[in-house]
Design a protein around this motif. Structure first.
Motif, PDB file in Angstrom:
ATOM      1  N   GLN A  42      37.611  13.323 -34.105  1.00 43.00           N
ATOM      2  CA  GLN A  42      36.909  13.330 -35.389  1.00 43.00           C
ATOM      3  C   GLN A  42      35.406  13.130 -35.227  1.00 43.00           C
ATOM      4  O   GLN A  42      34.604  13.814 -35.876  1.00 43.00           O
ATOM      5  CB  GLN A  42      37.469  12.229 -36.301  1.00 43.00           C
ATOM      6  CG  GLN A  42      36.799  12.158 -37.673  1.00 43.00           C
ATOM      7  CD  GLN A  42      37.398  11.059 -38.545  1.00 43.00           C
ATOM      8  OE1 GLN A  42      38.515  10.603 -38.307  1.00 43.00           O
ATOM      9  NE2 GLN A  42      36.653  10.636 -39.561  1.00 43.00           N
ATOM     10  N   ALA A  43      35.004  12.192 -34.362  1.00 37.76           N
ATOM     11  CA  ALA A  43      33.579  11.898 -34.209  1.00 37.76           C
ATOM     12  C   ALA A  43      32.820  13.125 -33.709  1.00 37.76           C
ATOM     13  O   ALA A  43      31.752  13.468 -34.234  1.00 37.76           O
ATOM     14  CB  ALA A  43      33.385  10.727 -33.257  1.00 37.76           C
ATOM     15  N   SER A  44      33.359  13.790 -32.688  1.00 36.53           N
ATOM     16  CA  SER A  44      32.681  14.962 -32.140  1.00 36.53           C
ATOM     17  C   SER A  44      32.630  16.098 -33.150  1.00 36.53           C
ATOM     18  O   SER A  44      31.625  16.818 -33.248  1.00 36.53           O
ATOM     19  CB  SER A  44      33.390  15.435 -30.860  1.00 36.53           C
ATOM     20  OG  SER A  44      33.276  14.471 -29.843  1.00 36.53           O
ATOM     21  N   VAL A  45      33.713  16.273 -33.922  1.00 38.06           N
ATOM     22  CA  VAL A  45      33.733  17.326 -34.941  1.00 38.06           C
ATOM     23  C   VAL A  45      32.648  17.066 -35.982  1.00 38.06           C
ATOM     24  O   VAL A  45      31.882  17.976 -36.357  1.00 38.06           O
ATOM     25  CB  VAL A  45      35.125  17.422 -35.599  1.00 38.06           C
ATOM     26  CG1 VAL A  45      35.086  18.351 -36.814  1.00 38.06           C
ATOM     27  CG2 VAL A  45      36.155  17.936 -34.582  1.00 38.06           C
ATOM     28  N   GLU A  46      32.530  15.818 -36.458  1.00 39.65           N
ATOM     29  CA  GLU A  46      31.518  15.503 -37.463  1.00 39.65           C
ATOM     30  C   GLU A  46      30.103  15.660 -36.901  1.00 39.65           C
ATOM     31  O   GLU A  46      29.203  16.169 -37.589  1.00 39.65           O
ATOM     32  CB  GLU A  46      31.725  14.083 -37.986  1.00 39.65           C
ATOM     33  CG  GLU A  46      32.983  13.929 -38.831  1.00 39.65           C
ATOM     34  CD  GLU A  46      33.113  12.543 -39.432  1.00 39.65           C
ATOM     35  OE1 GLU A  46      32.176  11.730 -39.261  1.00 39.65           O
ATOM     36  OE2 GLU A  46      34.142  12.271 -40.076  1.00 39.65           O
ATOM     37  N   ASN A  47      29.898  15.246 -35.659  1.00 33.49           N
ATOM     38  CA  ASN A  47      28.577  15.406 -35.054  1.00 33.49           C
ATOM     39  C   ASN A  47      28.227  16.882 -34.893  1.00 33.49           C
ATOM     40  O   ASN A  47      27.075  17.293 -35.107  1.00 33.49           O
ATOM     41  CB  ASN A  47      28.533  14.709 -33.695  1.00 33.49           C
ATOM     42  CG  ASN A  47      28.585  13.198 -33.813  1.00 33.49           C
ATOM     43  OD1 ASN A  47      28.174  12.623 -34.816  1.00 33.49           O
ATOM     44  ND2 ASN A  47      29.112  12.541 -32.789  1.00 33.49           N
ATOM     45  N   ALA A  48      29.211  17.694 -34.520  1.00 33.85           N
ATOM     46  CA  ALA A  48      28.974  19.130 -34.368  1.00 33.85           C
ATOM     47  C   ALA A  48      28.619  19.760 -35.713  1.00 33.85           C
ATOM     48  O   ALA A  48      27.756  20.647 -35.795  1.00 33.85           O
ATOM     49  CB  ALA A  48      30.199  19.797 -33.759  1.00 33.85           C
ATOM     50  N   ILE A  49      29.269  19.314 -36.773  1.00 34.02           N
ATOM     51  CA  ILE A  49      28.972  19.853 -38.104  1.00 34.02           C
ATOM     52  C   ILE A  49      27.544  19.501 -38.522  1.00 34.02           C
ATOM     53  O   ILE A  49      26.838  20.327 -39.125  1.00 34.02           O
ATOM     54  CB  ILE A  49      30.003  19.359 -39.140  1.00 34.02           C
ATOM     55  CG1 ILE A  49      31.376  19.976 -38.838  1.00 34.02           C
ATOM     56  CG2 ILE A  49      29.564  19.708 -40.555  1.00 34.02           C
ATOM     57  CD1 ILE A  49      32.508  19.407 -39.672  1.00 34.02           C
ATOM     58  N   SER A  50      27.091  18.288 -38.210  1.00 26.21           N
ATOM     59  CA  SER A  50      25.691  17.941 -38.499  1.00 26.21           C
ATOM     60  C   SER A  50      24.747  18.928 -37.836  1.00 26.21           C
ATOM     61  O   SER A  50      23.749  19.361 -38.436  1.00 26.21           O
ATOM     62  CB  SER A  50      25.384  16.514 -38.007  1.00 26.21           C
ATOM     63  OG  SER A  50      26.069  15.547 -38.766  1.00 26.21           O
ATOM     64  N   CYS A  51      25.057  19.319 -36.603  1.00 28.68           N
ATOM     65  CA  CYS A  51      24.229  20.286 -35.885  1.00 28.68           C
ATOM     66  C   CYS A  51      24.320  21.675 -36.523  1.00 28.68           C
ATOM     67  O   CYS A  51      23.305  22.378 -36.675  1.00 28.68           O
ATOM     68  CB  CYS A  51      24.652  20.353 -34.425  1.00 28.68           C
ATOM     69  SG  CYS A  51      24.394  18.814 -33.516  1.00 28.68           S
ATOM     70  N   LEU A  52      25.524  22.065 -36.889  1.00 27.78           N
ATOM     71  CA  LEU A  52      25.716  23.350 -37.557  1.00 27.78           C
ATOM     72  C   LEU A  52      24.886  23.429 -38.835  1.00 27.78           C
ATOM     73  O   LEU A  52      24.276  24.455 -39.154  1.00 27.78           O
ATOM     74  CB  LEU A  52      27.203  23.555 -37.849  1.00 27.78           C
ATOM     75  CG  LEU A  52      27.627  24.862 -38.516  1.00 27.78           C
ATOM     76  CD1 LEU A  52      29.012  25.264 -38.037  1.00 27.78           C
ATOM     77  CD2 LEU A  52      27.643  24.755 -40.038  1.00 27.78           C
ATOM     78  N   MET A  53      24.841  22.328 -39.585  1.00 25.59           N
ATOM     79  CA  MET A  53      24.070  22.292 -40.823  1.00 25.59           C
ATOM     80  C   MET A  53      22.581  22.507 -40.556  1.00 25.59           C
ATOM     81  O   MET A  53      21.873  23.157 -41.340  1.00 25.59           O
ATOM     82  CB  MET A  53      24.287  20.957 -41.528  1.00 25.59           C
ATOM     83  CG  MET A  53      25.705  20.711 -42.025  1.00 25.59           C
ATOM     84  SD  MET A  53      26.169  21.771 -43.399  1.00 25.59           S
ATOM     85  CE  MET A  53      25.165  21.069 -44.720  1.00 25.59           C
ATOM     86  N   VAL A  54      22.084  21.969 -39.441  1.00 31.64           N
ATOM     87  CA  VAL A  54      20.682  22.182 -39.092  1.00 31.64           C
ATOM     88  C   VAL A  54      20.432  23.657 -38.785  1.00 31.64           C
ATOM     89  O   VAL A  54      19.411  24.229 -39.197  1.00 31.64           O
ATOM     90  CB  VAL A  54      20.281  21.287 -37.898  1.00 31.64           C
ATOM     91  CG1 VAL A  54      18.871  21.631 -37.416  1.00 31.64           C
ATOM     92  CG2 VAL A  54      20.354  19.815 -38.288  1.00 31.64           C
ATOM     93  N   LEU A  55      21.373  24.301 -38.088  1.00 30.52           N
ATOM     94  CA  LEU A  55      21.221  25.738 -37.804  1.00 30.52           C
ATOM     95  C   LEU A  55      21.199  26.543 -39.102  1.00 30.52           C
ATOM     96  O   LEU A  55      20.418  27.493 -39.244  1.00 30.52           O
ATOM     97  CB  LEU A  55      22.352  26.207 -36.892  1.00 30.52           C
ATOM     98  CG  LEU A  55      22.396  25.601 -35.480  1.00 30.52           C
ATOM     99  CD1 LEU A  55      23.548  26.199 -34.680  1.00 30.52           C
ATOM    100  CD2 LEU A  55      21.078  25.811 -34.742  1.00 30.52           C
ATOM    101  N   LEU A  56      22.045  26.160 -40.050  1.00 31.12           N
ATOM    102  CA  LEU A  56      22.031  26.839 -41.349  1.00 31.12           C
ATOM    103  C   LEU A  56      20.695  26.601 -42.060  1.00 31.12           C
ATOM    104  O   LEU A  56      20.128  27.521 -42.672  1.00 31.12           O
ATOM    105  CB  LEU A  56      23.191  26.349 -42.213  1.00 31.12           C
ATOM    106  CG  LEU A  56      24.599  26.743 -41.757  1.00 31.12           C
ATOM    107  CD1 LEU A  56      25.658  26.062 -42.629  1.00 31.12           C
ATOM    108  CD2 LEU A  56      24.782  28.263 -41.808  1.00 31.12           C
ATOM    109  N   TYR A  57      20.192  25.395 -41.983  1.00 25.36           N
ATOM    110  CA  TYR A  57      18.900  25.079 -42.611  1.00 25.36           C
ATOM    111  C   TYR A  57      17.788  25.945 -42.040  1.00 25.36           C
ATOM    112  O   TYR A  57      16.907  26.421 -42.776  1.00 25.36           O
ATOM    113  CB  TYR A  57      18.590  23.594 -42.397  1.00 25.36           C
ATOM    114  CG  TYR A  57      17.186  23.188 -42.770  1.00 25.36           C
ATOM    115  CD1 TYR A  57      16.854  22.894 -44.087  1.00 25.36           C
ATOM    116  CD2 TYR A  57      16.185  23.108 -41.796  1.00 25.36           C
ATOM    117  CE1 TYR A  57      15.555  22.521 -44.433  1.00 25.36           C
ATOM    118  CE2 TYR A  57      14.889  22.750 -42.137  1.00 25.36           C
ATOM    119  CZ  TYR A  57      14.585  22.458 -43.446  1.00 25.36           C
ATOM    120  OH  TYR A  57      13.298  22.096 -43.787  1.00 25.36           O
TER     121      TYR A  57
END
Length: 814
Positions: free
Chosen positions: A279-294
Motif C-alpha cells: 500500500q505504501a509504495s502504491v500511494e507514493n507512486a500515485i503521488s508521483c503520477l499526479m506530478v506528471l499529470l500536473y
C-alpha cells in the motif's frame, strides 16, 4: 555562486567584523569535522543544548577557513578571520537560505507528510530528470538544518527543485516554508510518526499543510483528515480510490508482482503498471503520477517511466568486505551533493588509512562537465582519497583530473577486471547512479555471511549520545563504554563514530578489546576497566590506560613502569564505595597514598567508583552513601597526593538520576544503545539495533503434528509454520521459545513455536500473508530488547551482548 552567497549573508541581521581575509565564498558548512572545509567555506557555528561549534573555530582557522557566522568571537580568534556576528546562528542560516532561494525563479516541488517523503522525492527525480536539471534534498535532509543546506546547493543551471520538509513539533514548518517556497505541494501519507510532538492529528495536519501557503497547487489524497483543512479548491489537485469527485479517480488490481492502476482524469482513461503491491509504495507512486499529470506529461511517457520505478535505499550502509576491507554502500544515486555527504561519512567511518572511491558518472550537478569534474577532483583531494575507480563514459573522459585513477566505460568492464584490482585493507566507498547497477560491485566486495544481520543505526547512536550530553553540566567530560563488542553492536565502528563526535574517553573491559581498537586506528584515550596483571606490558605498549583497583595490581604495574623507565604514565584509581566488586576500600587508602606518593613513573589521571543502585529509587539512601564516601575518599587522595584528577562515578542511569554527582566526567553505557531503565526516558531514546533475518521455508502442518525438538509444540488445527535461520548459537535464548516469544513479519506478531534450535527457530504464520524470503524482525522497535529481557527475567545488557559474532553487523546512516 560566490556572489549569491555574499549577497545572501549580507541580508541576515549580522554585524560584520572584517579582518581583511579573502571573501571568495563557494560553499557553506556546519560540520567542523569535514575535510571539505577550506578557504572558500562560510562556516556557521551552530549552538544547541548539547553542542557549540564555536569551540572548533580555532581549529578551522588552522585548516584555512577564514569566514564564520557566530554569536560571539572566541578570544583566541579575534583578528584571525572575518566574522558575521548574529544573535542566533541557526536562524541566520535559515535567513541566509531563504534569501538565497529568492534569487532563483523556477518551479519548486515541496513534499511533506508523515511517511514516504524521501521515496517520493527520489522517484520524482528519476521521473523528471530526463527533462529538467533537478536540484533536490540529498538523502533525507528535511530538518531545520537539512532544508537550508539543501536549498543553498542550488546553482544557476538548475530549473526544477524538489525539497522535502519534515517536522516533529508545532510551529517548525513556518521556518521551512519561507526557505523552500514551493510552487507545487505534495502531501504524502499522514501517519503516526512524531505524533508525540502535537496535541492532536488536526494540529499536525494543519502544521504540515502550512508548507503550501504560497504554492499554486497542492497534490493530496482526499480523506477525512485532509479535506476539512481549508485547502482551496483552486489549489487542490486531488486523487482517490473511493471518491469520484477527486480530480483523479483510481482503481487498482494486483497481477503477479505488479499493480495495475486504472486512471480516470478529465475525459481520459488509461492504465499504468507499477512494480509494487504494498500500500505504501502504491500511494507514493500515485503521488508521483499526479506530478506528471500536473506537468502535462503524455500518457505514453507516464506509462513507460512509471513501470521503471525501483525500491529506494535511503541509507548509507557500512558492511564488512573481503580481505579486511570495509564497504560503504551508497549504490543508488550519484550527484554532487550526495557525493559530498558520502565522503564525509567515509571519513567518519574509515577503518583504514587507505581510502578508495568507486564512483560512476555524476549527474544533475547543474555545472558544465569540466567544472563538475574539477569540483569532484577537489573533493577527492580534500578527503585524501588514495585511489579513484571511475565507471562511465564521462568520468573516463575526465580521468586526467584525478590522481591514481582507473576508469571503465561500464560496470561490466569493471567486473571483468575485478580480479586484477587487489582490494585489501582499505575503506571503499561505492557511489553510483542506479543505472550503473553498482549493487553487483557491492556483492563482489562484501564478505559473505548468512542472511541474518544486526543493523546498527549510526544516526540513532549520535542522537542518544547528544541526548545524554544535554543532561551534563558545563565542562563535564564523557567516557563512552564500548566494552563487550560495543554491547553487541560492534566495537570499532561505534568507536570510530564516537571519535568523530569527539568524546573524551572510551572504556573497555579487557586489554585485548582496547588493543584491537588501537590497532584499528582509534586515537581516543582508552581506559581498561578490568586489566589483568599479565596484560600490563601490552597495555603500556599500546598506550592504553589501566584501571588499578588493588595494592597487588598497583605494585605489579609500578614494577613494570620502573623497568620500562616510564614517565607519568596515566593510570586510573578505582575506589570501592559499596559495590564490593573491584576497588580500594577505605581501610587501604592510606597505604595506597603511601605507595603512590612521589612516584613519577605514573600519573593518577582519574579516580572513579561504581554505583550499585543508580537506577533504583528504593535504594536512594544507599546511593547517597556511596556518593558521600566517594567524595570523602577521592578528596583525601587528591589532597594527600597534591593532584587534580578527573573524578567520575555516574553511569547511564546516574547521569539522569544524580545530576549533582556528575563530578568531572560520566560514563555512558547502555543508554548510548537506546536502552534506559526509566520508562519515560526510554520514550525519548532512539532504537539503535535491529536484528533481522528472513523466512527460509514455509510449510503447512495438519492438526496433531508437532514442531521442533522434543515435540514441544503440538498443532491443535491446521497451522502454517515458517522457519527462520537464527537460533541460540546466534544469541537467541532458548527461553524465548515455546510460544513465549515472537518475531515480526509484515508488521504482525508471529509467535515462536517449540524450542529454539541451534541455528533455526520456527514461528506461526497462519494469519500472516507472507512468503519465503520475506524479512523477519527478531528485535528492534518490536519486540524491544527491554520487552525480551523482562519476559526472560534478565536485563537488556544480556540480550544485546548475547548476539554472536557470526551475525553480520551492518552499519547505516539515514
Amino acid at each position: 555562486m560566490n556572489l549569491k552567497i555574499r549577497n545572501s549573508i549580507q541580508k541576515t541581521d549580522a554585524t560584520f567584523i572584517d579582518n581583511q581575509f579573502a571573501m571568495a565564498l563557494d560553499s557553506v558548512s556546519i560540520d567542523s569535522r569535514s575535510l571539505q572545509n577550506g578557504s572558500q567555506t562560510l562556516f556557521f557555528a551552530l549552538t544547541g543544548a548539547n553542542t557549540d561549534a564555536h569551540i572548533y573555530i580555532e581549529e578551522l582557522i588552522e585548516v584555512g577557513v577564514h569566514n564564520f557566522v557566530v554569536t560571539h568571537i572566541p578570544s583566541a580568534c579575534k583578528s584571525q578571520a572575518n566574522f558575521y556576528v548574529v544573535k542566533d546562528t541557526l536562524l541566520a542560516l535559515q535567513e541566509f537560505a531563504a534569501h538565497y532561494r529568492s534569487l532563483f525563479n523556477f518551479p519548486v516541488i515541496g513534499i511533506t507528510g508523515s511517511n514516504g517523503k524521501t521515496i517520493v522525492k527520489e522517484w520524482l527525480n528519476f521521473l523528471l530528470s530526463p527533462d529538467f536539471n533537478v536540484i533536490r534534498s540529498p538523502k533525507s535532509y528535511n530538518s531545520q538544518i537539512g532544508v537550508p543546506l539543501s536549498v543553498i546547493a542550488i546553482n544557476e543551471q538548475h530549473n526544477l527543485g524538489i525539497f522535502e520538509a519534515g517536522i516533529s513539533v508545532s510551529a517548525e514548518m513556518k521556518n521551512l516554508e519561507r526557505i523552500i517556497k514551493p510552487t507545487l505541494g505534495v502531501l504524502t501519507n499522514i501517519g503516526s510518526a512524531h505524533d508525540e510532538g502535537f496535541v492532536s492529528l488536526e494540529e499536525k495536519v494543519k502544521e504540515k499543510i502550512s508548507l503550501f501557503q504560497t504554492a499554486e497547487t497542492v497534490i493530496y489524497q482526499i480523506d477525512a483528515e485532509i479535506k476539512s483543512f481549508n485547502l482551496s479548491n483552486s489549489k487542490a489537485f486531488t486523487w482517490s480510490f473511493i471518491n469520484k469527485n477527486a480530480a483523479v479517480f483510481i482503481t487498482k488490481k494486483m497481477i503477479v508482482d505488479f499493480t495495475i492502476l486504472s486512471i480516470q482524469y478529465k475525459e481520459k482513461y488509461f492504465e499504468v503498471k507499477i512494480p509494487f503491491q504494498d500500500q505504501a509504495s502504491v500511494e507514493n507512486a500515485i503521488s508521483c503520477l499526479m506530478v506528471l499529470l500536473y506537468f502535462k506529461y503524455d500518457q505514453l511517457t507516464i506509462q513507460n517511466r512509471m513501470q521503471l520505478l525501483f525500491p529506494v535505499e535511503m541509507r548509507l550502509k557500512v558492511k564488512n568486505g573481503i580481505n579486511n576491507c570495509s564497504i560503504i554502500d551508497d549504490s543508488y544515486s550519484s550527484d554532487f551533493q550526495s557525493l559530498k555527504i558520502a565522503l564525509d561519512f567515509l571519513e567518519s567511518q574509515k577503518q583504514s588509512e587507505n581510502k578508495t572511491v568507486i564512483v560512476s558518472d555524476i549527474f544533475q550537478s547543474g555545472l558544465t562537465k569540466d567544472e563538475l569534474y574539477s569540483k569532484v577532483s577537489d573533493l577527492i583531494t580534500s578527503n585524501k582519497i588514495s585511489r579513484v575507480i571511475g565507471i562511465g563514459e564521462t568520468i573516463s573522459e575526465y580521468k586526467h583530473k584525478f590522481d591514481n585513477c582507473t576508469t571503465y566505460l561500464n560496470t561490466a568492464e569493471f567486473i571483468a577486471d575485478y580480479e586484477n584490482l587487489d582490494f585489501n585493507n582499505e575503506s571503499i566507498l561505492v557511489k553510483g547512479a542506479r543505472s550503473f547497477e553498482f549493487e553487483e560491485i557491492v556483492q563482489l566486495l562484501e564478505e559473505k555471511t548468512h542472511e541474518t544481520v544486526l543493523e546498527i543505526n549510526l544516526n540513532a547512536i549520535s542522537y542518544n549520545l547528544n541526548f545524554f550530553k544535554a543532561k551534563l553540566k558545563p565542562n563535564v567530560k564523557i567516557m563512552v563504554m564500548v566494552k563487550a563488542f560495543g554491547y553487541g553492536n560492534g566495537g570499532f565502528e561505534i568507536a570510530k563514530l564516537l571519535e568523530h563526535h569527539k568524546v573524551d574517553y572510551l572504556g573497555v573491559a579487557f586489554a585485548d578489546e582496547g588493543i584491537s581498537l588501537k590497532n584499528s586506528g582509534i586515537q581516543l584515550p582508552i581506559m581498561v576497566l578490568n586489566p589483568e596483571n599479565t596484560s600490563f606490558s601490552a597495555i603500556i605498549q599500546h598506550q592504553l590506560e589501566p584501571e588499578i583497583y588493588s595494592l597487588k595490581g598497583l605494585r605489579a604495574f609500578l614494577k613494570i613502569a620502573a623497568q620500562k623507565d616510564l614517565d607519568h604514565f596515566p593510570i586510573h584509581i578505582k575506589i570501592d564505595t559499596g559495590m564490593h566488586r573491584l576497588g580500594f576500600e577505605a581501610n587501604t587508602i592510606d597505604e595506597l597514598i603511601a605507595t603512590l606518593k612521589g612516584n613519577k613513573t605514573i600519573q593518577v589521571k582519574s579516580i572513579l567508583s561504581h554505583m550499585a543502585t543508580s537506577d533504583d529509587v528504593l535504594h536512594l539512601n544507599f546511593a547517597n552513601s556511596q556518593i558521600a564516601l566517594f567524595e570523602e575518599l577521592s578528596s583525601k587522595l587528591s589532597r594527600e597526593l597534591n593532584i587534580k584528577p578527573i573524578r567520575h562515578l555516574m553511569n547511564t542511569s546516574g547521569i539522569t538520576n544524580f545530576p549533582n554527582a556528575q563530578y568531572d566526567m560520566v560514563r555512558l553505557g547502555i543508554g548510548l544503545y537506546g536502552v534506559s531503565n526509566d520508562s519515560e526516558e526510554q520514550k525519548k531514546l532512539q532504537n539503535v539495533g535491529t536484528l533481522k533475518s528472513i523466512i527460509s521455508q514455509i510449510r503447512t502442518i495438519p492438526e496433531g503434528d508437532s514442531v521442533g525438538y522434543g515435540r514441544k509444540f503440538m498443532a491443535k488445527e491446521i497451522t502454517k509454520v515458517a522457519t527462520i535461520p537464527i537460533g541460540y548459537a546466534d544469541g537467541i535464548s532458548r527461553g524465548w521459545g515455546n510460544e513465549l516469544g515472537y518475531v515480526m513479519i509484515k508488521n504482525k506478531k508471529a509467535k515462536i513455536l517449540g524450542s529454539v534450535c541451534m541455528d533455526m527457530l520456527m514461528v506461526e504464520t497462519t494469519e500472516i500473508d507472507c512468503k519465503e524470503g520475506d524479512a523477519v524482525i527478531i528485535f528492534g522497535q518490536a519486540p524491544t530488547v527491554n520487552e525480551i529481557a523482562k519476559s526472560l527475567g534478565t536485563i537488556p545488557y544480556e540480550v544485546l551482548t548475547s548476539i554472536s559474532q557470526r551475525v553480520k553487523r551492518v552499519f547505516y546512516r539515514d
